[in-house]
Structure formats: C-alpha cells, structure tokens
Design an enzyme around this catalytic site. Structure first.
Site, PDB file in Angstrom:
ATOM      1  N   ASP A  64     -21.479  69.548  12.548  1.00 54.93           N
ATOM      2  CA  ASP A  64     -20.622  70.993  12.687  1.00 54.93           C
ATOM      3  C   ASP A  64     -21.697  71.735  13.362  1.00 54.93           C
ATOM      4  OD1 ASP A  64     -19.499  73.521  12.061  1.00 54.93           O
ATOM      5  OD2 ASP A  64     -18.917  72.883  10.082  1.00 54.93           O
ATOM      6  N   GLU A 132      -8.001  83.899  28.175  1.00 53.28           N
ATOM      7  CA  GLU A 132      -7.153  84.594  27.238  1.00 53.28           C
ATOM      8  C   GLU A 132      -7.827  85.759  26.510  1.00 53.28           C
ATOM      9  OE1 GLU A 132      -4.796  82.089  24.664  1.00 53.28           O
ATOM     10  OE2 GLU A 132      -4.719  80.612  26.368  1.00 53.28           O
ATOM     11  N   TYR A 155      -6.690  83.342  18.144  1.00 55.86           N
ATOM     12  CA  TYR A 155      -7.736  82.520  19.045  1.00 55.86           C
ATOM     13  C   TYR A 155      -8.373  83.082  20.032  1.00 55.86           C
ATOM     14  CZ  TYR A 155      -8.639  79.291  23.109  1.00 55.86           C
ATOM     15  OH  TYR A 155      -9.348  78.807  24.087  1.00 55.86           O
ATOM     16  N   ARG A 286       6.826  82.739  20.477  1.00 58.49           N
ATOM     17  CA  ARG A 286       5.583  82.842  19.575  1.00 58.49           C
ATOM     18  C   ARG A 286       5.191  84.190  19.699  1.00 58.49           C
ATOM     19  NH1 ARG A 286       0.752  80.670  23.216  1.00 58.49           N
ATOM     20  NH2 ARG A 286       1.127  78.784  22.284  1.00 58.49           N
ATOM     21  N   GLY A 288       3.318  87.715  19.165  1.00 56.64           N
ATOM     22  CA  GLY A 288       2.559  88.202  20.384  1.00 56.64           C
ATOM     23  C   GLY A 288       2.218  87.671  21.482  1.00 56.64           C
TER      24      GLY A 288
HETATM   25  P1  NAD Z   1      -9.732  70.565  21.778  1.00 56.91           P
HETATM   26  O1  NAD Z   1      -9.124  71.221  20.802  1.00 56.91           O
HETATM   27  O2  NAD Z   1      -9.373  69.581  22.458  1.00 56.91           O
HETATM   28  O3  NAD Z   1     -11.271  69.955  21.291  1.00 56.91           O
HETATM   29  C1  NAD Z   1     -12.035  70.654  20.572  1.00 56.91           C
HETATM   30  C2  NAD Z   1     -13.088  69.607  19.995  1.00 56.91           C
HETATM   31  O4  NAD Z   1     -14.159  70.442  19.331  1.00 56.91           O
HETATM   32  C3  NAD Z   1     -12.699  68.541  19.032  1.00 56.91           C
HETATM   33  O5  NAD Z   1     -13.302  67.301  19.488  1.00 56.91           O
HETATM   34  C4  NAD Z   1     -12.995  68.835  17.643  1.00 56.91           C
HETATM   35  O6  NAD Z   1     -13.306  67.838  16.843  1.00 56.91           O
HETATM   36  C5  NAD Z   1     -14.459  69.652  17.891  1.00 56.91           C
HETATM   37  N1  NAD Z   1     -14.766  70.644  17.051  1.00 56.91           N
HETATM   38  C6  NAD Z   1     -13.909  71.352  16.304  1.00 56.91           C
HETATM   39  N2  NAD Z   1     -14.584  72.344  15.550  1.00 56.91           N
HETATM   40  C7  NAD Z   1     -16.011  71.709  15.543  1.00 56.91           C
HETATM   41  C8  NAD Z   1     -17.102  72.043  14.834  1.00 56.91           C
HETATM   42  N3  NAD Z   1     -17.023  73.291  13.784  1.00 56.91           N
HETATM   43  N4  NAD Z   1     -18.390  71.671  15.227  1.00 56.91           N
HETATM   44  C9  NAD Z   1     -18.128  70.526  16.279  1.00 56.91           C
HETATM   45  N5  NAD Z   1     -17.203  70.207  16.876  1.00 56.91           N
HETATM   46  C10 NAD Z   1     -16.055  70.893  16.560  1.00 56.91           C
HETATM   47  O7  NAD Z   1     -10.192  71.773  22.793  1.00 56.91           O
HETATM   48  P2  NAD Z   1     -10.304  71.752  24.436  1.00 56.91           P
HETATM   49  O8  NAD Z   1      -8.948  71.981  24.931  1.00 56.91           O
HETATM   50  O9  NAD Z   1     -11.138  70.576  24.886  1.00 56.91           O
HETATM   51  O10 NAD Z   1     -11.188  72.949  24.713  1.00 56.91           O
HETATM   52  C11 NAD Z   1     -12.542  73.112  24.855  1.00 56.91           C
HETATM   53  C12 NAD Z   1     -12.849  74.361  25.083  1.00 56.91           C
HETATM   54  O11 NAD Z   1     -12.622  74.806  26.344  1.00 56.91           O
HETATM   55  C13 NAD Z   1     -12.766  75.276  23.808  1.00 56.91           C
HETATM   56  O12 NAD Z   1     -13.971  76.097  23.588  1.00 56.91           O
HETATM   57  C14 NAD Z   1     -11.456  76.294  24.512  1.00 56.91           C
HETATM   58  O13 NAD Z   1     -11.536  77.313  23.822  1.00 56.91           O
HETATM   59  C15 NAD Z   1     -12.219  76.278  25.826  1.00 56.91           C
HETATM   60  N6  NAD Z   1     -10.795  76.251  26.788  1.00 56.91           N
HETATM   61  C16 NAD Z   1      -9.818  75.684  26.832  1.00 56.91           C
HETATM   62  C17 NAD Z   1      -8.630  75.442  27.829  1.00 56.91           C
HETATM   63  C18 NAD Z   1      -7.593  74.556  27.698  1.00 56.91           C
HETATM   64  O14 NAD Z   1      -6.530  74.876  28.402  1.00 56.91           O
HETATM   65  N7  NAD Z   1      -7.660  73.735  26.762  1.00 56.91           N
HETATM   66  C19 NAD Z   1      -8.711  76.554  28.672  1.00 56.91           C
HETATM   67  C20 NAD Z   1     -10.169  77.202  28.699  1.00 56.91           C
HETATM   68  C21 NAD Z   1     -10.970  77.285  27.781  1.00 56.91           C
HETATM   69  P1  TYD Z   2      -0.369  76.395  25.128  1.00 52.77           P
HETATM   70  O1  TYD Z   2      -0.259  74.882  25.926  1.00 52.77           O
HETATM   71  O2  TYD Z   2      -0.232  76.493  23.884  1.00 52.77           O
HETATM   72  O3  TYD Z   2      -1.554  76.886  25.759  1.00 52.77           O
HETATM   73  P2  TYD Z   2      -1.772  78.763  25.898  1.00 52.77           P
HETATM   74  O4  TYD Z   2      -1.014  79.120  24.814  1.00 52.77           O
HETATM   75  O5  TYD Z   2      -3.142  78.554  25.470  1.00 52.77           O
HETATM   76  O6  TYD Z   2      -1.479  79.523  26.978  1.00 52.77           O
HETATM   77  O7  TYD Z   2       1.203  76.990  25.911  1.00 52.77           O
HETATM   78  C1  TYD Z   2       1.178  77.393  27.113  1.00 52.77           C
HETATM   79  C2  TYD Z   2       2.484  78.179  27.353  1.00 52.77           C
HETATM   80  O8  TYD Z   2       3.766  77.235  27.100  1.00 52.77           O
HETATM   81  C3  TYD Z   2       2.453  79.382  26.702  1.00 52.77           C
HETATM   82  O9  TYD Z   2       3.273  80.392  27.009  1.00 52.77           O
HETATM   83  C4  TYD Z   2       3.366  78.921  25.400  1.00 52.77           C
HETATM   84  C5  TYD Z   2       4.446  77.948  25.870  1.00 52.77           C
HETATM   85  N1  TYD Z   2       4.943  76.700  25.058  1.00 52.77           N
HETATM   86  C6  TYD Z   2       6.101  76.364  24.913  1.00 52.77           C
HETATM   87  O10 TYD Z   2       6.951  77.327  25.589  1.00 52.77           O
HETATM   88  N2  TYD Z   2       6.858  75.568  24.266  1.00 52.77           N
HETATM   89  C7  TYD Z   2       5.783  74.846  23.300  1.00 52.77           C
HETATM   90  O11 TYD Z   2       6.290  73.854  22.669  1.00 52.77           O
HETATM   91  C8  TYD Z   2       4.319  75.201  23.606  1.00 52.77           C
HETATM   92  C9  TYD Z   2       3.516  74.347  22.729  1.00 52.77           C
HETATM   93  C10 TYD Z   2       4.048  76.003  24.381  1.00 52.77           C
END
Ligand code: NAD
Ligand code: TYD
Length: 349
Positions: A64, A132, A155, A286, A288
């Site tokens: 962690d 975000e 988040y 969703r 908000g």
């Molecule tokens: P993800 O949910 O796919 O992966 C998160 C990882 O973190 C998992 O492997 C999980 O096991 C690990 N984890 C969770 N809690 C933990 C803890 N307490 N200690 C150690 N490991 C832990 O997330 P992602 O989509 O790969 O996103 C990675 C980062 O990028 C995040 O910080 C997210 O906020 C940021 N981010 C994501 C997006 C996106 O579109 N997915 C966009 C911009 C920024």
């Molecule tokens: P998401 O992939 O959850 O990313 P974020 O909320 O971080 O932008 O969602 C992307 C967009 O798609 C968001 O406006 C919410 C919408 N959405 C749907 O319309 N249907 C779905 O089932 C999901 C998961 C997201």
C-alpha cells in the site's frame, strides 16, 4: 535533463502504470531498474504486465502506498531516484458510490509517499493527475495550468487534494516534484468499467450500450501511449515544481464516441450497418456529471516539444482490435480469474 536510474512505479498493475512500464522497457532512453508497488485492488491486474514480467530489471512488490515503512525500505534497498505515482482509485462512478477509499488512497496515500520523499532528498517525485481537478467547462475554452481548481466529484476532489499536497511539499520542504494533469485515456488493458472498453465489450456481447443522460457530455481523449510518453518527457525535462497539462486536442461527445465504436466494430466484424448502434440505450445521468473537459497542452508542447502522435480513429480501431484479439484477458477480468494469481501467491500464504 534529469537523470533517471531506478524508478519506483506505484499502481503499475493498472491501465496507465502498466503502459508506462511497457514504455520504459522498450525505450533506449532508460536502462535502469523498475520496482512496481501495487496493492492489487480490483483494478490491479497481473495480466497487464505479462509481457515483461520476466524482465530482469523488473520487480513487483504487493503493498500500500500508505505504508511509509515499506516505501522507505524499497527506496533504500533499490537506490530509487524517481517515484512515479500512478496508484489511485480512478473511477468517478465508484467515488460516488463510496468515497472513503478515494480519500484514503488518493489523499492519504499521496501524503504518505511525500513524507517518505522528504527523507530522501535525492528522489524526484512525479505525480500523475487528471484534468478533472479543474471542474467542468461550458461550450468554449480549455483548461490550462492557470485554471482554478473546481473539482466536482469525490474522485476529482481527492485528486485535487493530492495535487495540492504535492505542490505544498515542494514549496515548503523543497522536495523535487512535477505534476501532470491529463485528459481521458483510452487503449489496451483498460478495465472495462470505463466508457470505451465497456462499450466495446458490451457491443461484442450484443448487450445494451448505456449512455448517461443526453450523451452530449464532452471528453478530450488521448491514446495511453501518448500519455506515458508525455509523463516521461515531464520527468526528464520538466521544470522542478512545475505542473503540465496533457491532452490530445480531441474532443468528442459521448454519443459520438459510442456511435464510432459501433460503426468501427460493425466494419471489422462485417455486420449490417446499424446493427451495433441499435444497442445504444440512454440511461439515468451520473449525479453531478461534468459537462465538458478540454485541455490546453501548449505549455508541454512549446516548452518540452511533446505532441500526441496517435490519430483518434486509428487509435480507436487499434483498441477495438486489441480487445477482440485478447479474449482471454477479457474473460479473466470478467470471471475474476485474474484474482486467482493473487490468492495463490499472497492470500493463501
Ligand atoms: P487504474 O484504476 O487502472 O489503476 C490503479 C492501480 O493502482 C491499480 O493497479 C491498483 O491496484 C493500484 N492501487 C490502488 N490503490 C493502491 C494503494 N493504496 N497502494 C498501491 N497501489 C494501489 O488507474 P489508471 O486508469 O491506470 O490511472 C492511473 C493514474 O492516472 C491515476 O492516478 C488516475 O487518477 C490518473 N489518470 C487517469 C486517467 C484515465 O483516463 N484513466 C486520466 C488522467 C489521469
Ligand atoms: P468514464 O470513462 O467513467 O471517465 P470520466 O468519468 O473520468 O470522464 O466516462 C467517460 C464519459 O462517459 C463520462 O461523461 C461518463 C460517460 N459514461 C457513459 O455515458 N456510460 C457509461 O457506462 C460510462 C462508464 C461512462
């Protein structure tokens, strides 16, 4: 230019962290070692690192980011000079259903890492964050690094808090940091709770494609490999203490994306036009729900020369084909079989 030898990646079994490590092992610019610290939550999937798990420069530790003793020990033992913090709870819908774990991992976790970094003055800390934190836009404009923080979901509020902590530790304690705030990512290995993989997998199974509200919310989409290259650029060349926005100048409404996926899949699978579009179902919005995100990444492009290299249509097509080719990855995620490795290696010990 910052020298990067041994990297502690947190959250490397997730979507973006695993793509970052894949990048590290294929670029000539990095020859050091990588330690991946991941708690193995539902989002942590060992299958995501199957491509390099035998690489001698790679090691995995389950743990962690809130565990300061463990993180200190890893920094000491592996002579870590760079921490890249991907570990987070990352899904907005889950943060609405249960914010507690977001506060714990995203805020307390980042604080704990920063506390460790305070006692290792030679470590550079890169924090991976999201657009975000800036809240929601109207029909015009884009977030730049000066935009005020106005997070709307638990988040984004937890990520905003973590960004503020990083900034404050750099300012007050003089630690070396960079922060990147990126728009929505897509690509292979994304957990199918997020929009794009969810729609691909539902369509393949001829299940409804649930679009929230009127489907006119806008996101700015970036291919995950473009994101990890941007992170690497910021780590190596970014100003100490600075923040960089990352985005692809690629805005789409959700409904347009879902229609695109439906049409691309129809073409790939040689279906009658409109087959997959007929699965689109508008569902309750969703709470908000942010209306529009758009990122101005001119600072990163002008100062450090990064730009997105993947065209959206091609990237989406590639992503759909990846999910079609990787039915085993999908079925192990869907059945929960990817958790068996964890049970065998950790829980049953
Ligand atoms: P993800 O949910 O796919 O992966 C998160 C990882 O973190 C998992 O492997 C999980 O096991 C690990 N984890 C969770 N809690 C933990 C803890 N307490 N200690 C150690 N490991 C832990 O997330 P992602 O989509 O790969 O996103 C990675 C980062 O990028 C995040 O910080 C997210 O906020 C940021 N981010 C994501 C997006 C996106 O579109 N997915 C966009 C911009 C920024
Ligand atoms: P998401 O992939 O959850 O990313 P974020 O909320 O971080 O932008 O969602 C992307 C967009 O798609 C968001 O406006 C919410 C919408 N959405 C749907 O319309 N249907 C779905 O089932 C999901 C998961 C997201």
């Amino acid at each position: 230019m910052r020298e990067v030898s041994n990297v502690l990646v947190t959250g490397g079994l997730g979507f973006i962290g695993s793509a970052f490590m894949r990048f590290l092992f294929r670029t000539n610019a990095f020859t050091g070692r990588v330690v991946n610290l991941d708690l193995l939550t539902y989002a942590g999937n060992p299958d995501n690192v199957a491509g390099f798990v035998d690489e001698s420069r790679y090691s995995f530790v389950r743990g962690d980011i809130c565990d300061q003793q463990l993180v200190s020990r890893l920094c000491q033992e592996h002579a870590i000079d760079t921490i890249v913090n991907f570990a987070a709870e990352s899904h907005v819908d889950r943060s609405i259903a249960g914010p507690g774990v977001f506060i714990q991992t995203n805020i307390v976790g980042t604080y704990s890492l920063l506390e460790v970094v305070r006692s290792f003055p030679s470590i550079h800390f890169h924090h991976v964050s999201t657009d975000e934190v800036y809240g929601s836009l109207g029909i015009t404009g884009a977030f730049d690094e000066q935009s005020p923080y106005r997070p709307n979901s638990p988040y984004s509020a937890s990520k905003a808090a973590s960004d503020h902590l990083v900034r404050s530790y750099a300012h007050t304690f003089g630690i070396s940091t960079t922060i990147s705030n990126c728009s929505n990512n897509y690509g292979p290995f994304q957990f199918p709770e997020k929009l794009i993989p969810l729609m691909i997998l539902n369509a393949v199974e001829r299940k409804p494609l649930p679009v929230y509200g009127d489907g006119l919310n806008i996101r700015d989409w970036l291919y995950v490999d473009d994101h990890v290259e941007a992170i690497w650029t910021v780590i190596c060349e970014g100003d100490r203490g600075a923040t960089y926005n990352i985005g692809g100048k690629n805005e789409w409404t959700n409904i347009a994306i879902v229609e695109k996926i439906a049409d691309l899949l129809g073409r790939i699978q040689r279906e009658e036009p409109g087959q997959f579009r007929s699965l689109i179902t508008f569902v309750k919005d969703r709470p908000g729900h942010d209306r529009r995100y758009a990122i101005d990444s001119n600072k990163l492009t002008n100062q450090l020369g990064w730009r997105a290299r993947h065209d959206f249509e091609a990237g989406l097509d590639e992503t759909i084909r990846w999910y079609l080719r990787n039915s085993q990855w999908i079925s192990r995620v869907k059945t929960g079989a990817y958790r068996q490795w964890i049970k065998k290696n950790y829980d049953e010990r």
